[in-house]
Design a protein around this motif. Structure first.
Motif, PDB file in Angstrom:
ATOM      1  N   ALA A 150       0.831  -1.202   0.000  1.00  0.00           N
ATOM      2  CA  ALA A 150       0.000   0.000   0.000  1.00  0.00           C
ATOM      3  C   ALA A 150       0.866   1.253   0.000  1.00  0.00           C
ATOM      4  O   ALA A 150       0.598   2.223  -0.713  1.00  0.00           O
ATOM      5  N   GLU A 151       1.940   1.220   0.813  1.00  0.00           N
ATOM      6  CA  GLU A 151       2.831   2.384   0.843  1.00  0.00           C
ATOM      7  C   GLU A 151       3.544   2.567  -0.488  1.00  0.00           C
ATOM      8  O   GLU A 151       3.685   3.689  -0.987  1.00  0.00           O
ATOM      9  N   PHE A 157       2.095   6.316  -7.205  1.00  0.00           N
ATOM     10  CA  PHE A 157       1.167   7.170  -7.953  1.00  0.00           C
ATOM     11  C   PHE A 157       1.473   8.640  -7.718  1.00  0.00           C
ATOM     12  O   PHE A 157       1.236   9.464  -8.605  1.00  0.00           O
ATOM     13  N   ILE A 158       2.035   9.016  -6.539  1.00  0.00           N
ATOM     14  CA  ILE A 158       2.396  10.423  -6.362  1.00  0.00           C
ATOM     15  C   ILE A 158       3.482  10.803  -7.369  1.00  0.00           C
ATOM     16  O   ILE A 158       3.367  11.787  -8.107  1.00  0.00           O
TER      17      ILE A 158
ATOM     18  N   VAL B  22       2.544  20.098  -4.198  1.00  0.00           N
ATOM     19  CA  VAL B  22       3.121  18.758  -4.138  1.00  0.00           C
ATOM     20  C   VAL B  22       4.321  18.733  -3.208  1.00  0.00           C
ATOM     21  O   VAL B  22       4.508  17.804  -2.415  1.00  0.00           O
ATOM     22  N   ALA B  28      -1.630  13.250   1.691  1.00  0.00           N
ATOM     23  CA  ALA B  28      -1.589  12.643   0.350  1.00  0.00           C
ATOM     24  C   ALA B  28      -2.760  13.102  -0.506  1.00  0.00           C
ATOM     25  O   ALA B  28      -2.622  13.233  -1.724  1.00  0.00           O
ATOM     26  N   ILE B  31      -1.923  16.440  -1.862  1.00  0.00           N
ATOM     27  CA  ILE B  31      -0.934  16.259  -2.933  1.00  0.00           C
ATOM     28  C   ILE B  31      -1.636  15.829  -4.214  1.00  0.00           C
ATOM     29  O   ILE B  31      -1.335  16.329  -5.308  1.00  0.00           O
ATOM     30  N   LEU B  32      -2.604  14.925  -4.071  1.00  0.00           N
ATOM     31  CA  LEU B  32      -3.368  14.476  -5.240  1.00  0.00           C
ATOM     32  C   LEU B  32      -4.079  15.657  -5.901  1.00  0.00           C
ATOM     33  O   LEU B  32      -4.061  15.813  -7.131  1.00  0.00           O
ATOM     34  N   ILE B  35      -1.600  17.690  -7.810  1.00  0.00           N
ATOM     35  CA  ILE B  35      -1.243  17.077  -9.095  1.00  0.00           C
ATOM     36  C   ILE B  35      -2.325  17.373 -10.118  1.00  0.00           C
ATOM     37  O   ILE B  35      -2.039  17.679 -11.287  1.00  0.00           O
ATOM     38  N   ALA B  76      -6.021   6.566  -7.636  1.00  0.00           N
ATOM     39  CA  ALA B  76      -5.272   7.128  -6.516  1.00  0.00           C
ATOM     40  C   ALA B  76      -6.113   7.115  -5.252  1.00  0.00           C
ATOM     41  O   ALA B  76      -5.634   6.753  -4.171  1.00  0.00           O
ATOM     42  N   ILE B  79      -6.285   3.666  -3.823  1.00  0.00           N
ATOM     43  CA  ILE B  79      -5.046   3.305  -3.138  1.00  0.00           C
ATOM     44  C   ILE B  79      -4.975   3.996  -1.776  1.00  0.00           C
ATOM     45  O   ILE B  79      -4.621   3.386  -0.754  1.00  0.00           O
ATOM     46  N   LEU B  80      -5.357   5.270  -1.734  1.00  0.00           N
ATOM     47  CA  LEU B  80      -5.290   6.017  -0.472  1.00  0.00           C
ATOM     48  C   LEU B  80      -6.291   5.461   0.547  1.00  0.00           C
ATOM     49  O   LEU B  80      -5.995   5.386   1.746  1.00  0.00           O
ATOM     50  N   ASN B  82      -7.266   2.407   0.782  1.00  0.00           N
ATOM     51  CA  ASN B  82      -6.680   1.176   1.294  1.00  0.00           C
ATOM     52  C   ASN B  82      -5.563   1.483   2.283  1.00  0.00           C
ATOM     53  O   ASN B  82      -5.453   0.859   3.346  1.00  0.00           O
ATOM     54  N   LEU B  83      -4.747   2.491   1.960  1.00  0.00           N
ATOM     55  CA  LEU B  83      -3.656   2.880   2.865  1.00  0.00           C
ATOM     56  C   LEU B  83      -4.231   3.343   4.189  1.00  0.00           C
ATOM     57  O   LEU B  83      -3.749   2.984   5.270  1.00  0.00           O
ATOM     58  N   VAL B  92       2.034  11.729   4.284  1.00  0.00           N
ATOM     59  CA  VAL B  92       3.152  11.098   3.583  1.00  0.00           C
ATOM     60  C   VAL B  92       4.385  10.958   4.471  1.00  0.00           C
ATOM     61  O   VAL B  92       5.248  10.138   4.188  1.00  0.00           O
ATOM     62  N   ASP B  94       4.373   9.732   7.368  1.00  0.00           N
ATOM     63  CA  ASP B  94       4.249   8.482   8.104  1.00  0.00           C
ATOM     64  C   ASP B  94       4.471   7.262   7.227  1.00  0.00           C
ATOM     65  O   ASP B  94       4.515   6.135   7.713  1.00  0.00           O
ATOM     66  N   ILE B  95       4.561   7.483   5.912  1.00  0.00           N
ATOM     67  CA  ILE B  95       4.766   6.353   5.009  1.00  0.00           C
ATOM     68  C   ILE B  95       6.244   6.046   4.986  1.00  0.00           C
ATOM     69  O   ILE B  95       6.987   6.526   4.159  1.00  0.00           O
TER      70      ILE B  95
END
Lengths: 484, 100
Positions: A150-151, A157-158, B22, B28, B31-32, B35, B76, B79-80, B82-83, B92, B94-95
């Motif tokens: 996931a990370e 994608f970023i 960005v 996140a 940031i999306l 973009i 996107a 994915i976010l 799910n994250l 970001v 913390d990722i």
């Protein structure tokens, strides 16, 4: 409208769209893999027909897309990568949900790469790049319960989004200055450009940044090791062997067709980036502990080598670049699939997990050795042949005033020497070192489909290495078709 | 008719705002959004040049680019989502599981 030029893409796209429907009838993972393999196989057959029949360049719709020797060779490479990846996936994703979507996305990513290879227009090029990127974002996040995945997908994608924004802005500026999106017309317009040169330079910077993210060029490489490590390993193979090569195809088309007239303005930038990329990639790979990260940094270094072809930009150099892309697809794809195969039998992803591997599986240790030595460029393997062509191009093809390009070859050779250290370390671990105490020592029972996938790569590497002339001829035809 | 330069200035400003977002923002989703602003700046460019040349290619391209941008947001956000389910954060900073 004549669709003959599009048959390879259409076949793969149809199979990709049909797979979720097939899944409703039969939920068997192996069956789905077989269906997608047959799609890839049929598409390859269409390309073989193109070669055998000698159909010559086929244009689609006034030249938005073209099927010539260049695009046919790259489609063949991308399809071969997809074939090997799907073959290995059949076992690797066994027991996971959404297998149909997984194969479908792999096929769609392949269609995107093929569209990029066939494009003669910035429009199609951009759409092809995006089809591949969007499919691969989803593929990286395929394991929904896996935090690392996931990370990795978030990072991917970023960075991918930034890359596509830069590319699109650059393309819009090129369109604004030249009034067209066709590569050859842009090339003609740029050659006679008298005003707005600064605008083209700005567009070039934007596109270099955009494509730089795609091919993991330093300083835009930081996403690559993280994403390659976090993604499912078969998908890593697809990213490293497929979608990265797509970035190079895009670079060849954009820089060597559309921007060839002002090559003097950008060649030094690309050359410096090539040297920096290979050096940073190799130095960072030296002290990695994870094999996937080591291969990722080695992949960055290889991107630096291939950039030499863009910087030199002669037909001979592009031949070398294409040849190295061909061999690198098999070397890196095969190496990642070996890592994937070994994780299915509970061997970890740290390099130290490979200690004494030769005693547990001779075939895997031998294959890894062949692929790593080929990456380092040791004769008689394919990596040696392609590096010879690639590194000799700055010396062979220099025109007056660009003798400095010799330094590209020097940097490439020094870097190959550095890289031998970390490749040889893995080989030493596998053959010389003893198994760690308490570790299981029985022979490994490897899944047959994955062994077959690895075997295809190893045979290709040895075959290309022993008989390089035929493949060099293919790559030369492709390079001629690019410049035609 | 609005002069071309004005439109180009707007698109450049938008692109820089997006790029700054960005780089500076930590969330996140923000940031999306940034973009998307960058992509929209490019799309404005395409439409502006297209109308300036009186050539439809740019507008067709712009339509496709809008479609692609929409598809990108869907993937996107998935994915976010799910994250967020796994990590309870979309920050970001913390990722940080994947480091060398």
């Amino acid at each position: 409208m004549d669709y003959t030029a599009l048959y390879p893409e259409i076949i793969v796209a149809l199979f990709a769209l049909a797979l979720p429907a097939v899944n409703l009838l039969l939920k068997d993972n192996k069956f789905l893999a077989a269906v997608s393999l047959s799609g890839v196989g049929l598409s390859m057959l269409a390309l073989v027909m193109y070669y055998v029949e000698g159909l010559g360049p086929l244009a689609f719709d006034n030249g938005l897309l073209v099927l010539d020797d260049f695009s046919a060779l790259f489609m063949m490479i991308f399809l071969a990568v997809a074939f090997v990846v799907i073959l290995a996936s059949a076992k690797y994703i066994e027991g996971e949900k959404h297998a149909a979507e997984y194969y479908s996305l792999i096929l769609l990513a392949t269609v995107g790469m093929m569209l990029v290879a066939a494009s003669t227009d910035l429009f199609v090029l951009y759409i092809g790049i995006e089809i591949t990127s969007l499919s691969s974002y989803a593929l990286v996040a395929f394991r929904k319960k896996d935090i690392k995945g996931a990370e990795a997908a978030t990072k991917y994608f970023i960075f991918g989004g930034i890359s596509s924004a830069f590319t699109l802005f650059g393309i819009s500026l090129v369109y604004g200055v030249t009034g067209t999106t066709s590569f050859s017309e842009i090339g003609a317009a740029v050659a006679t450009l008298d005003a707005y040169k600064e605008m083209i330079w700005l567009a070039l910077v934007m596109v270099i940044v955009g494509f730089g993210f795609k091919v993991a060029m330093v300083p835009f490489h930081s996403w690559a090791p993280d994403v390659y490590e976090g993604a499912p390993t078969t998908i890593t193979a697809l990213l490293a062997a497929g979608s990265k090569k797509m970035g190079f195809v895009a670079m060849f088309k954009f820089f060597l067709i559309a921007m060839l007239a002002i090559k003097a303005d950008w060649e030094i930038v690309v050359a410096v980036l090539a040297i920096v990329t290979m050096t940073v990639g190799n130095l960072a790979a030296l002290n990695q502990t994870s094999i996937k990260r080591m291969l990722a940094y080695s992949s960055i270094a290889q991107a630096g080598y291939i950039l030499i072809a863009v910087a030199v930009g002669t037909e001979y150099a592009v031949t070398g670049g294409i040849f190295h892309i061909l061999t690198h697809a098999f070397m890196k794809g095969g190496a990642f699939i070996i890592v994937a195969t070994l994780t299915t039998v509970a061997i970890g992803e740290r390099i130290s997990d490979y200690k004494g591997l030769a005693k547990r599986s001779n075939f895997m240790a031998f294959s890894m050795t062949v692929l790593l030595f080929s990456l380092a460029g040791i004769p008689p393997l394919a990596g040696f042949a392609s590096k010879v062509v690639l590194f000799s191009s700055p010396i062979m093809g220099t025109v007056d005033g660009s003798e400095w390009m010799v330094w590209l070859a020097v940097a490439g050779i020094i870097n190959s020497a550095i890289s031998l250290y970390y490749y040889a370390r893995v080989v030493k671990y596998m053959y010389v070192d003893e198994l760690e105490e308490g570790a299981p020592s029985e022979k490994l029972k490897l899944p047959r489909s994955m062994v077959a996938a690895v075997a295809i790569c190893v045979v290709a590497i040895i075959g290309i290495g022993v008989f390089p002339e035929y493949f060099i001829q293919l790559c030369q035809n492709a390079a001629q078709a690019l410049f035609a | 008719m609005i002069p071309l330069e004005f439109v180009l200035i707007i698109s450049s400003v938008l692109f820089v705002i997006g790029a700054a977002g960005v780089i500076l923002k930590k969330n996140a989703i923000v940031i999306l959004m940034s973009i998307e602003i960058m992509l929209n700046a490019a799309i404005i460019n395409l439409v502006a040049f297209s109308s300036y040349f009186g050539d439809a290619t740019g507008q067709g391209f712009a339509l496709f680019a809008i479609g692609i941008a929409a598809a990108e947001v869907t993937i996107a956000l998935a994915i976010l989502l799910n994250l967020n389910k796994l990590r309870k954060t979309v920050d970001v900073d913390d990722i940080s599981l994947l480091r060398w």
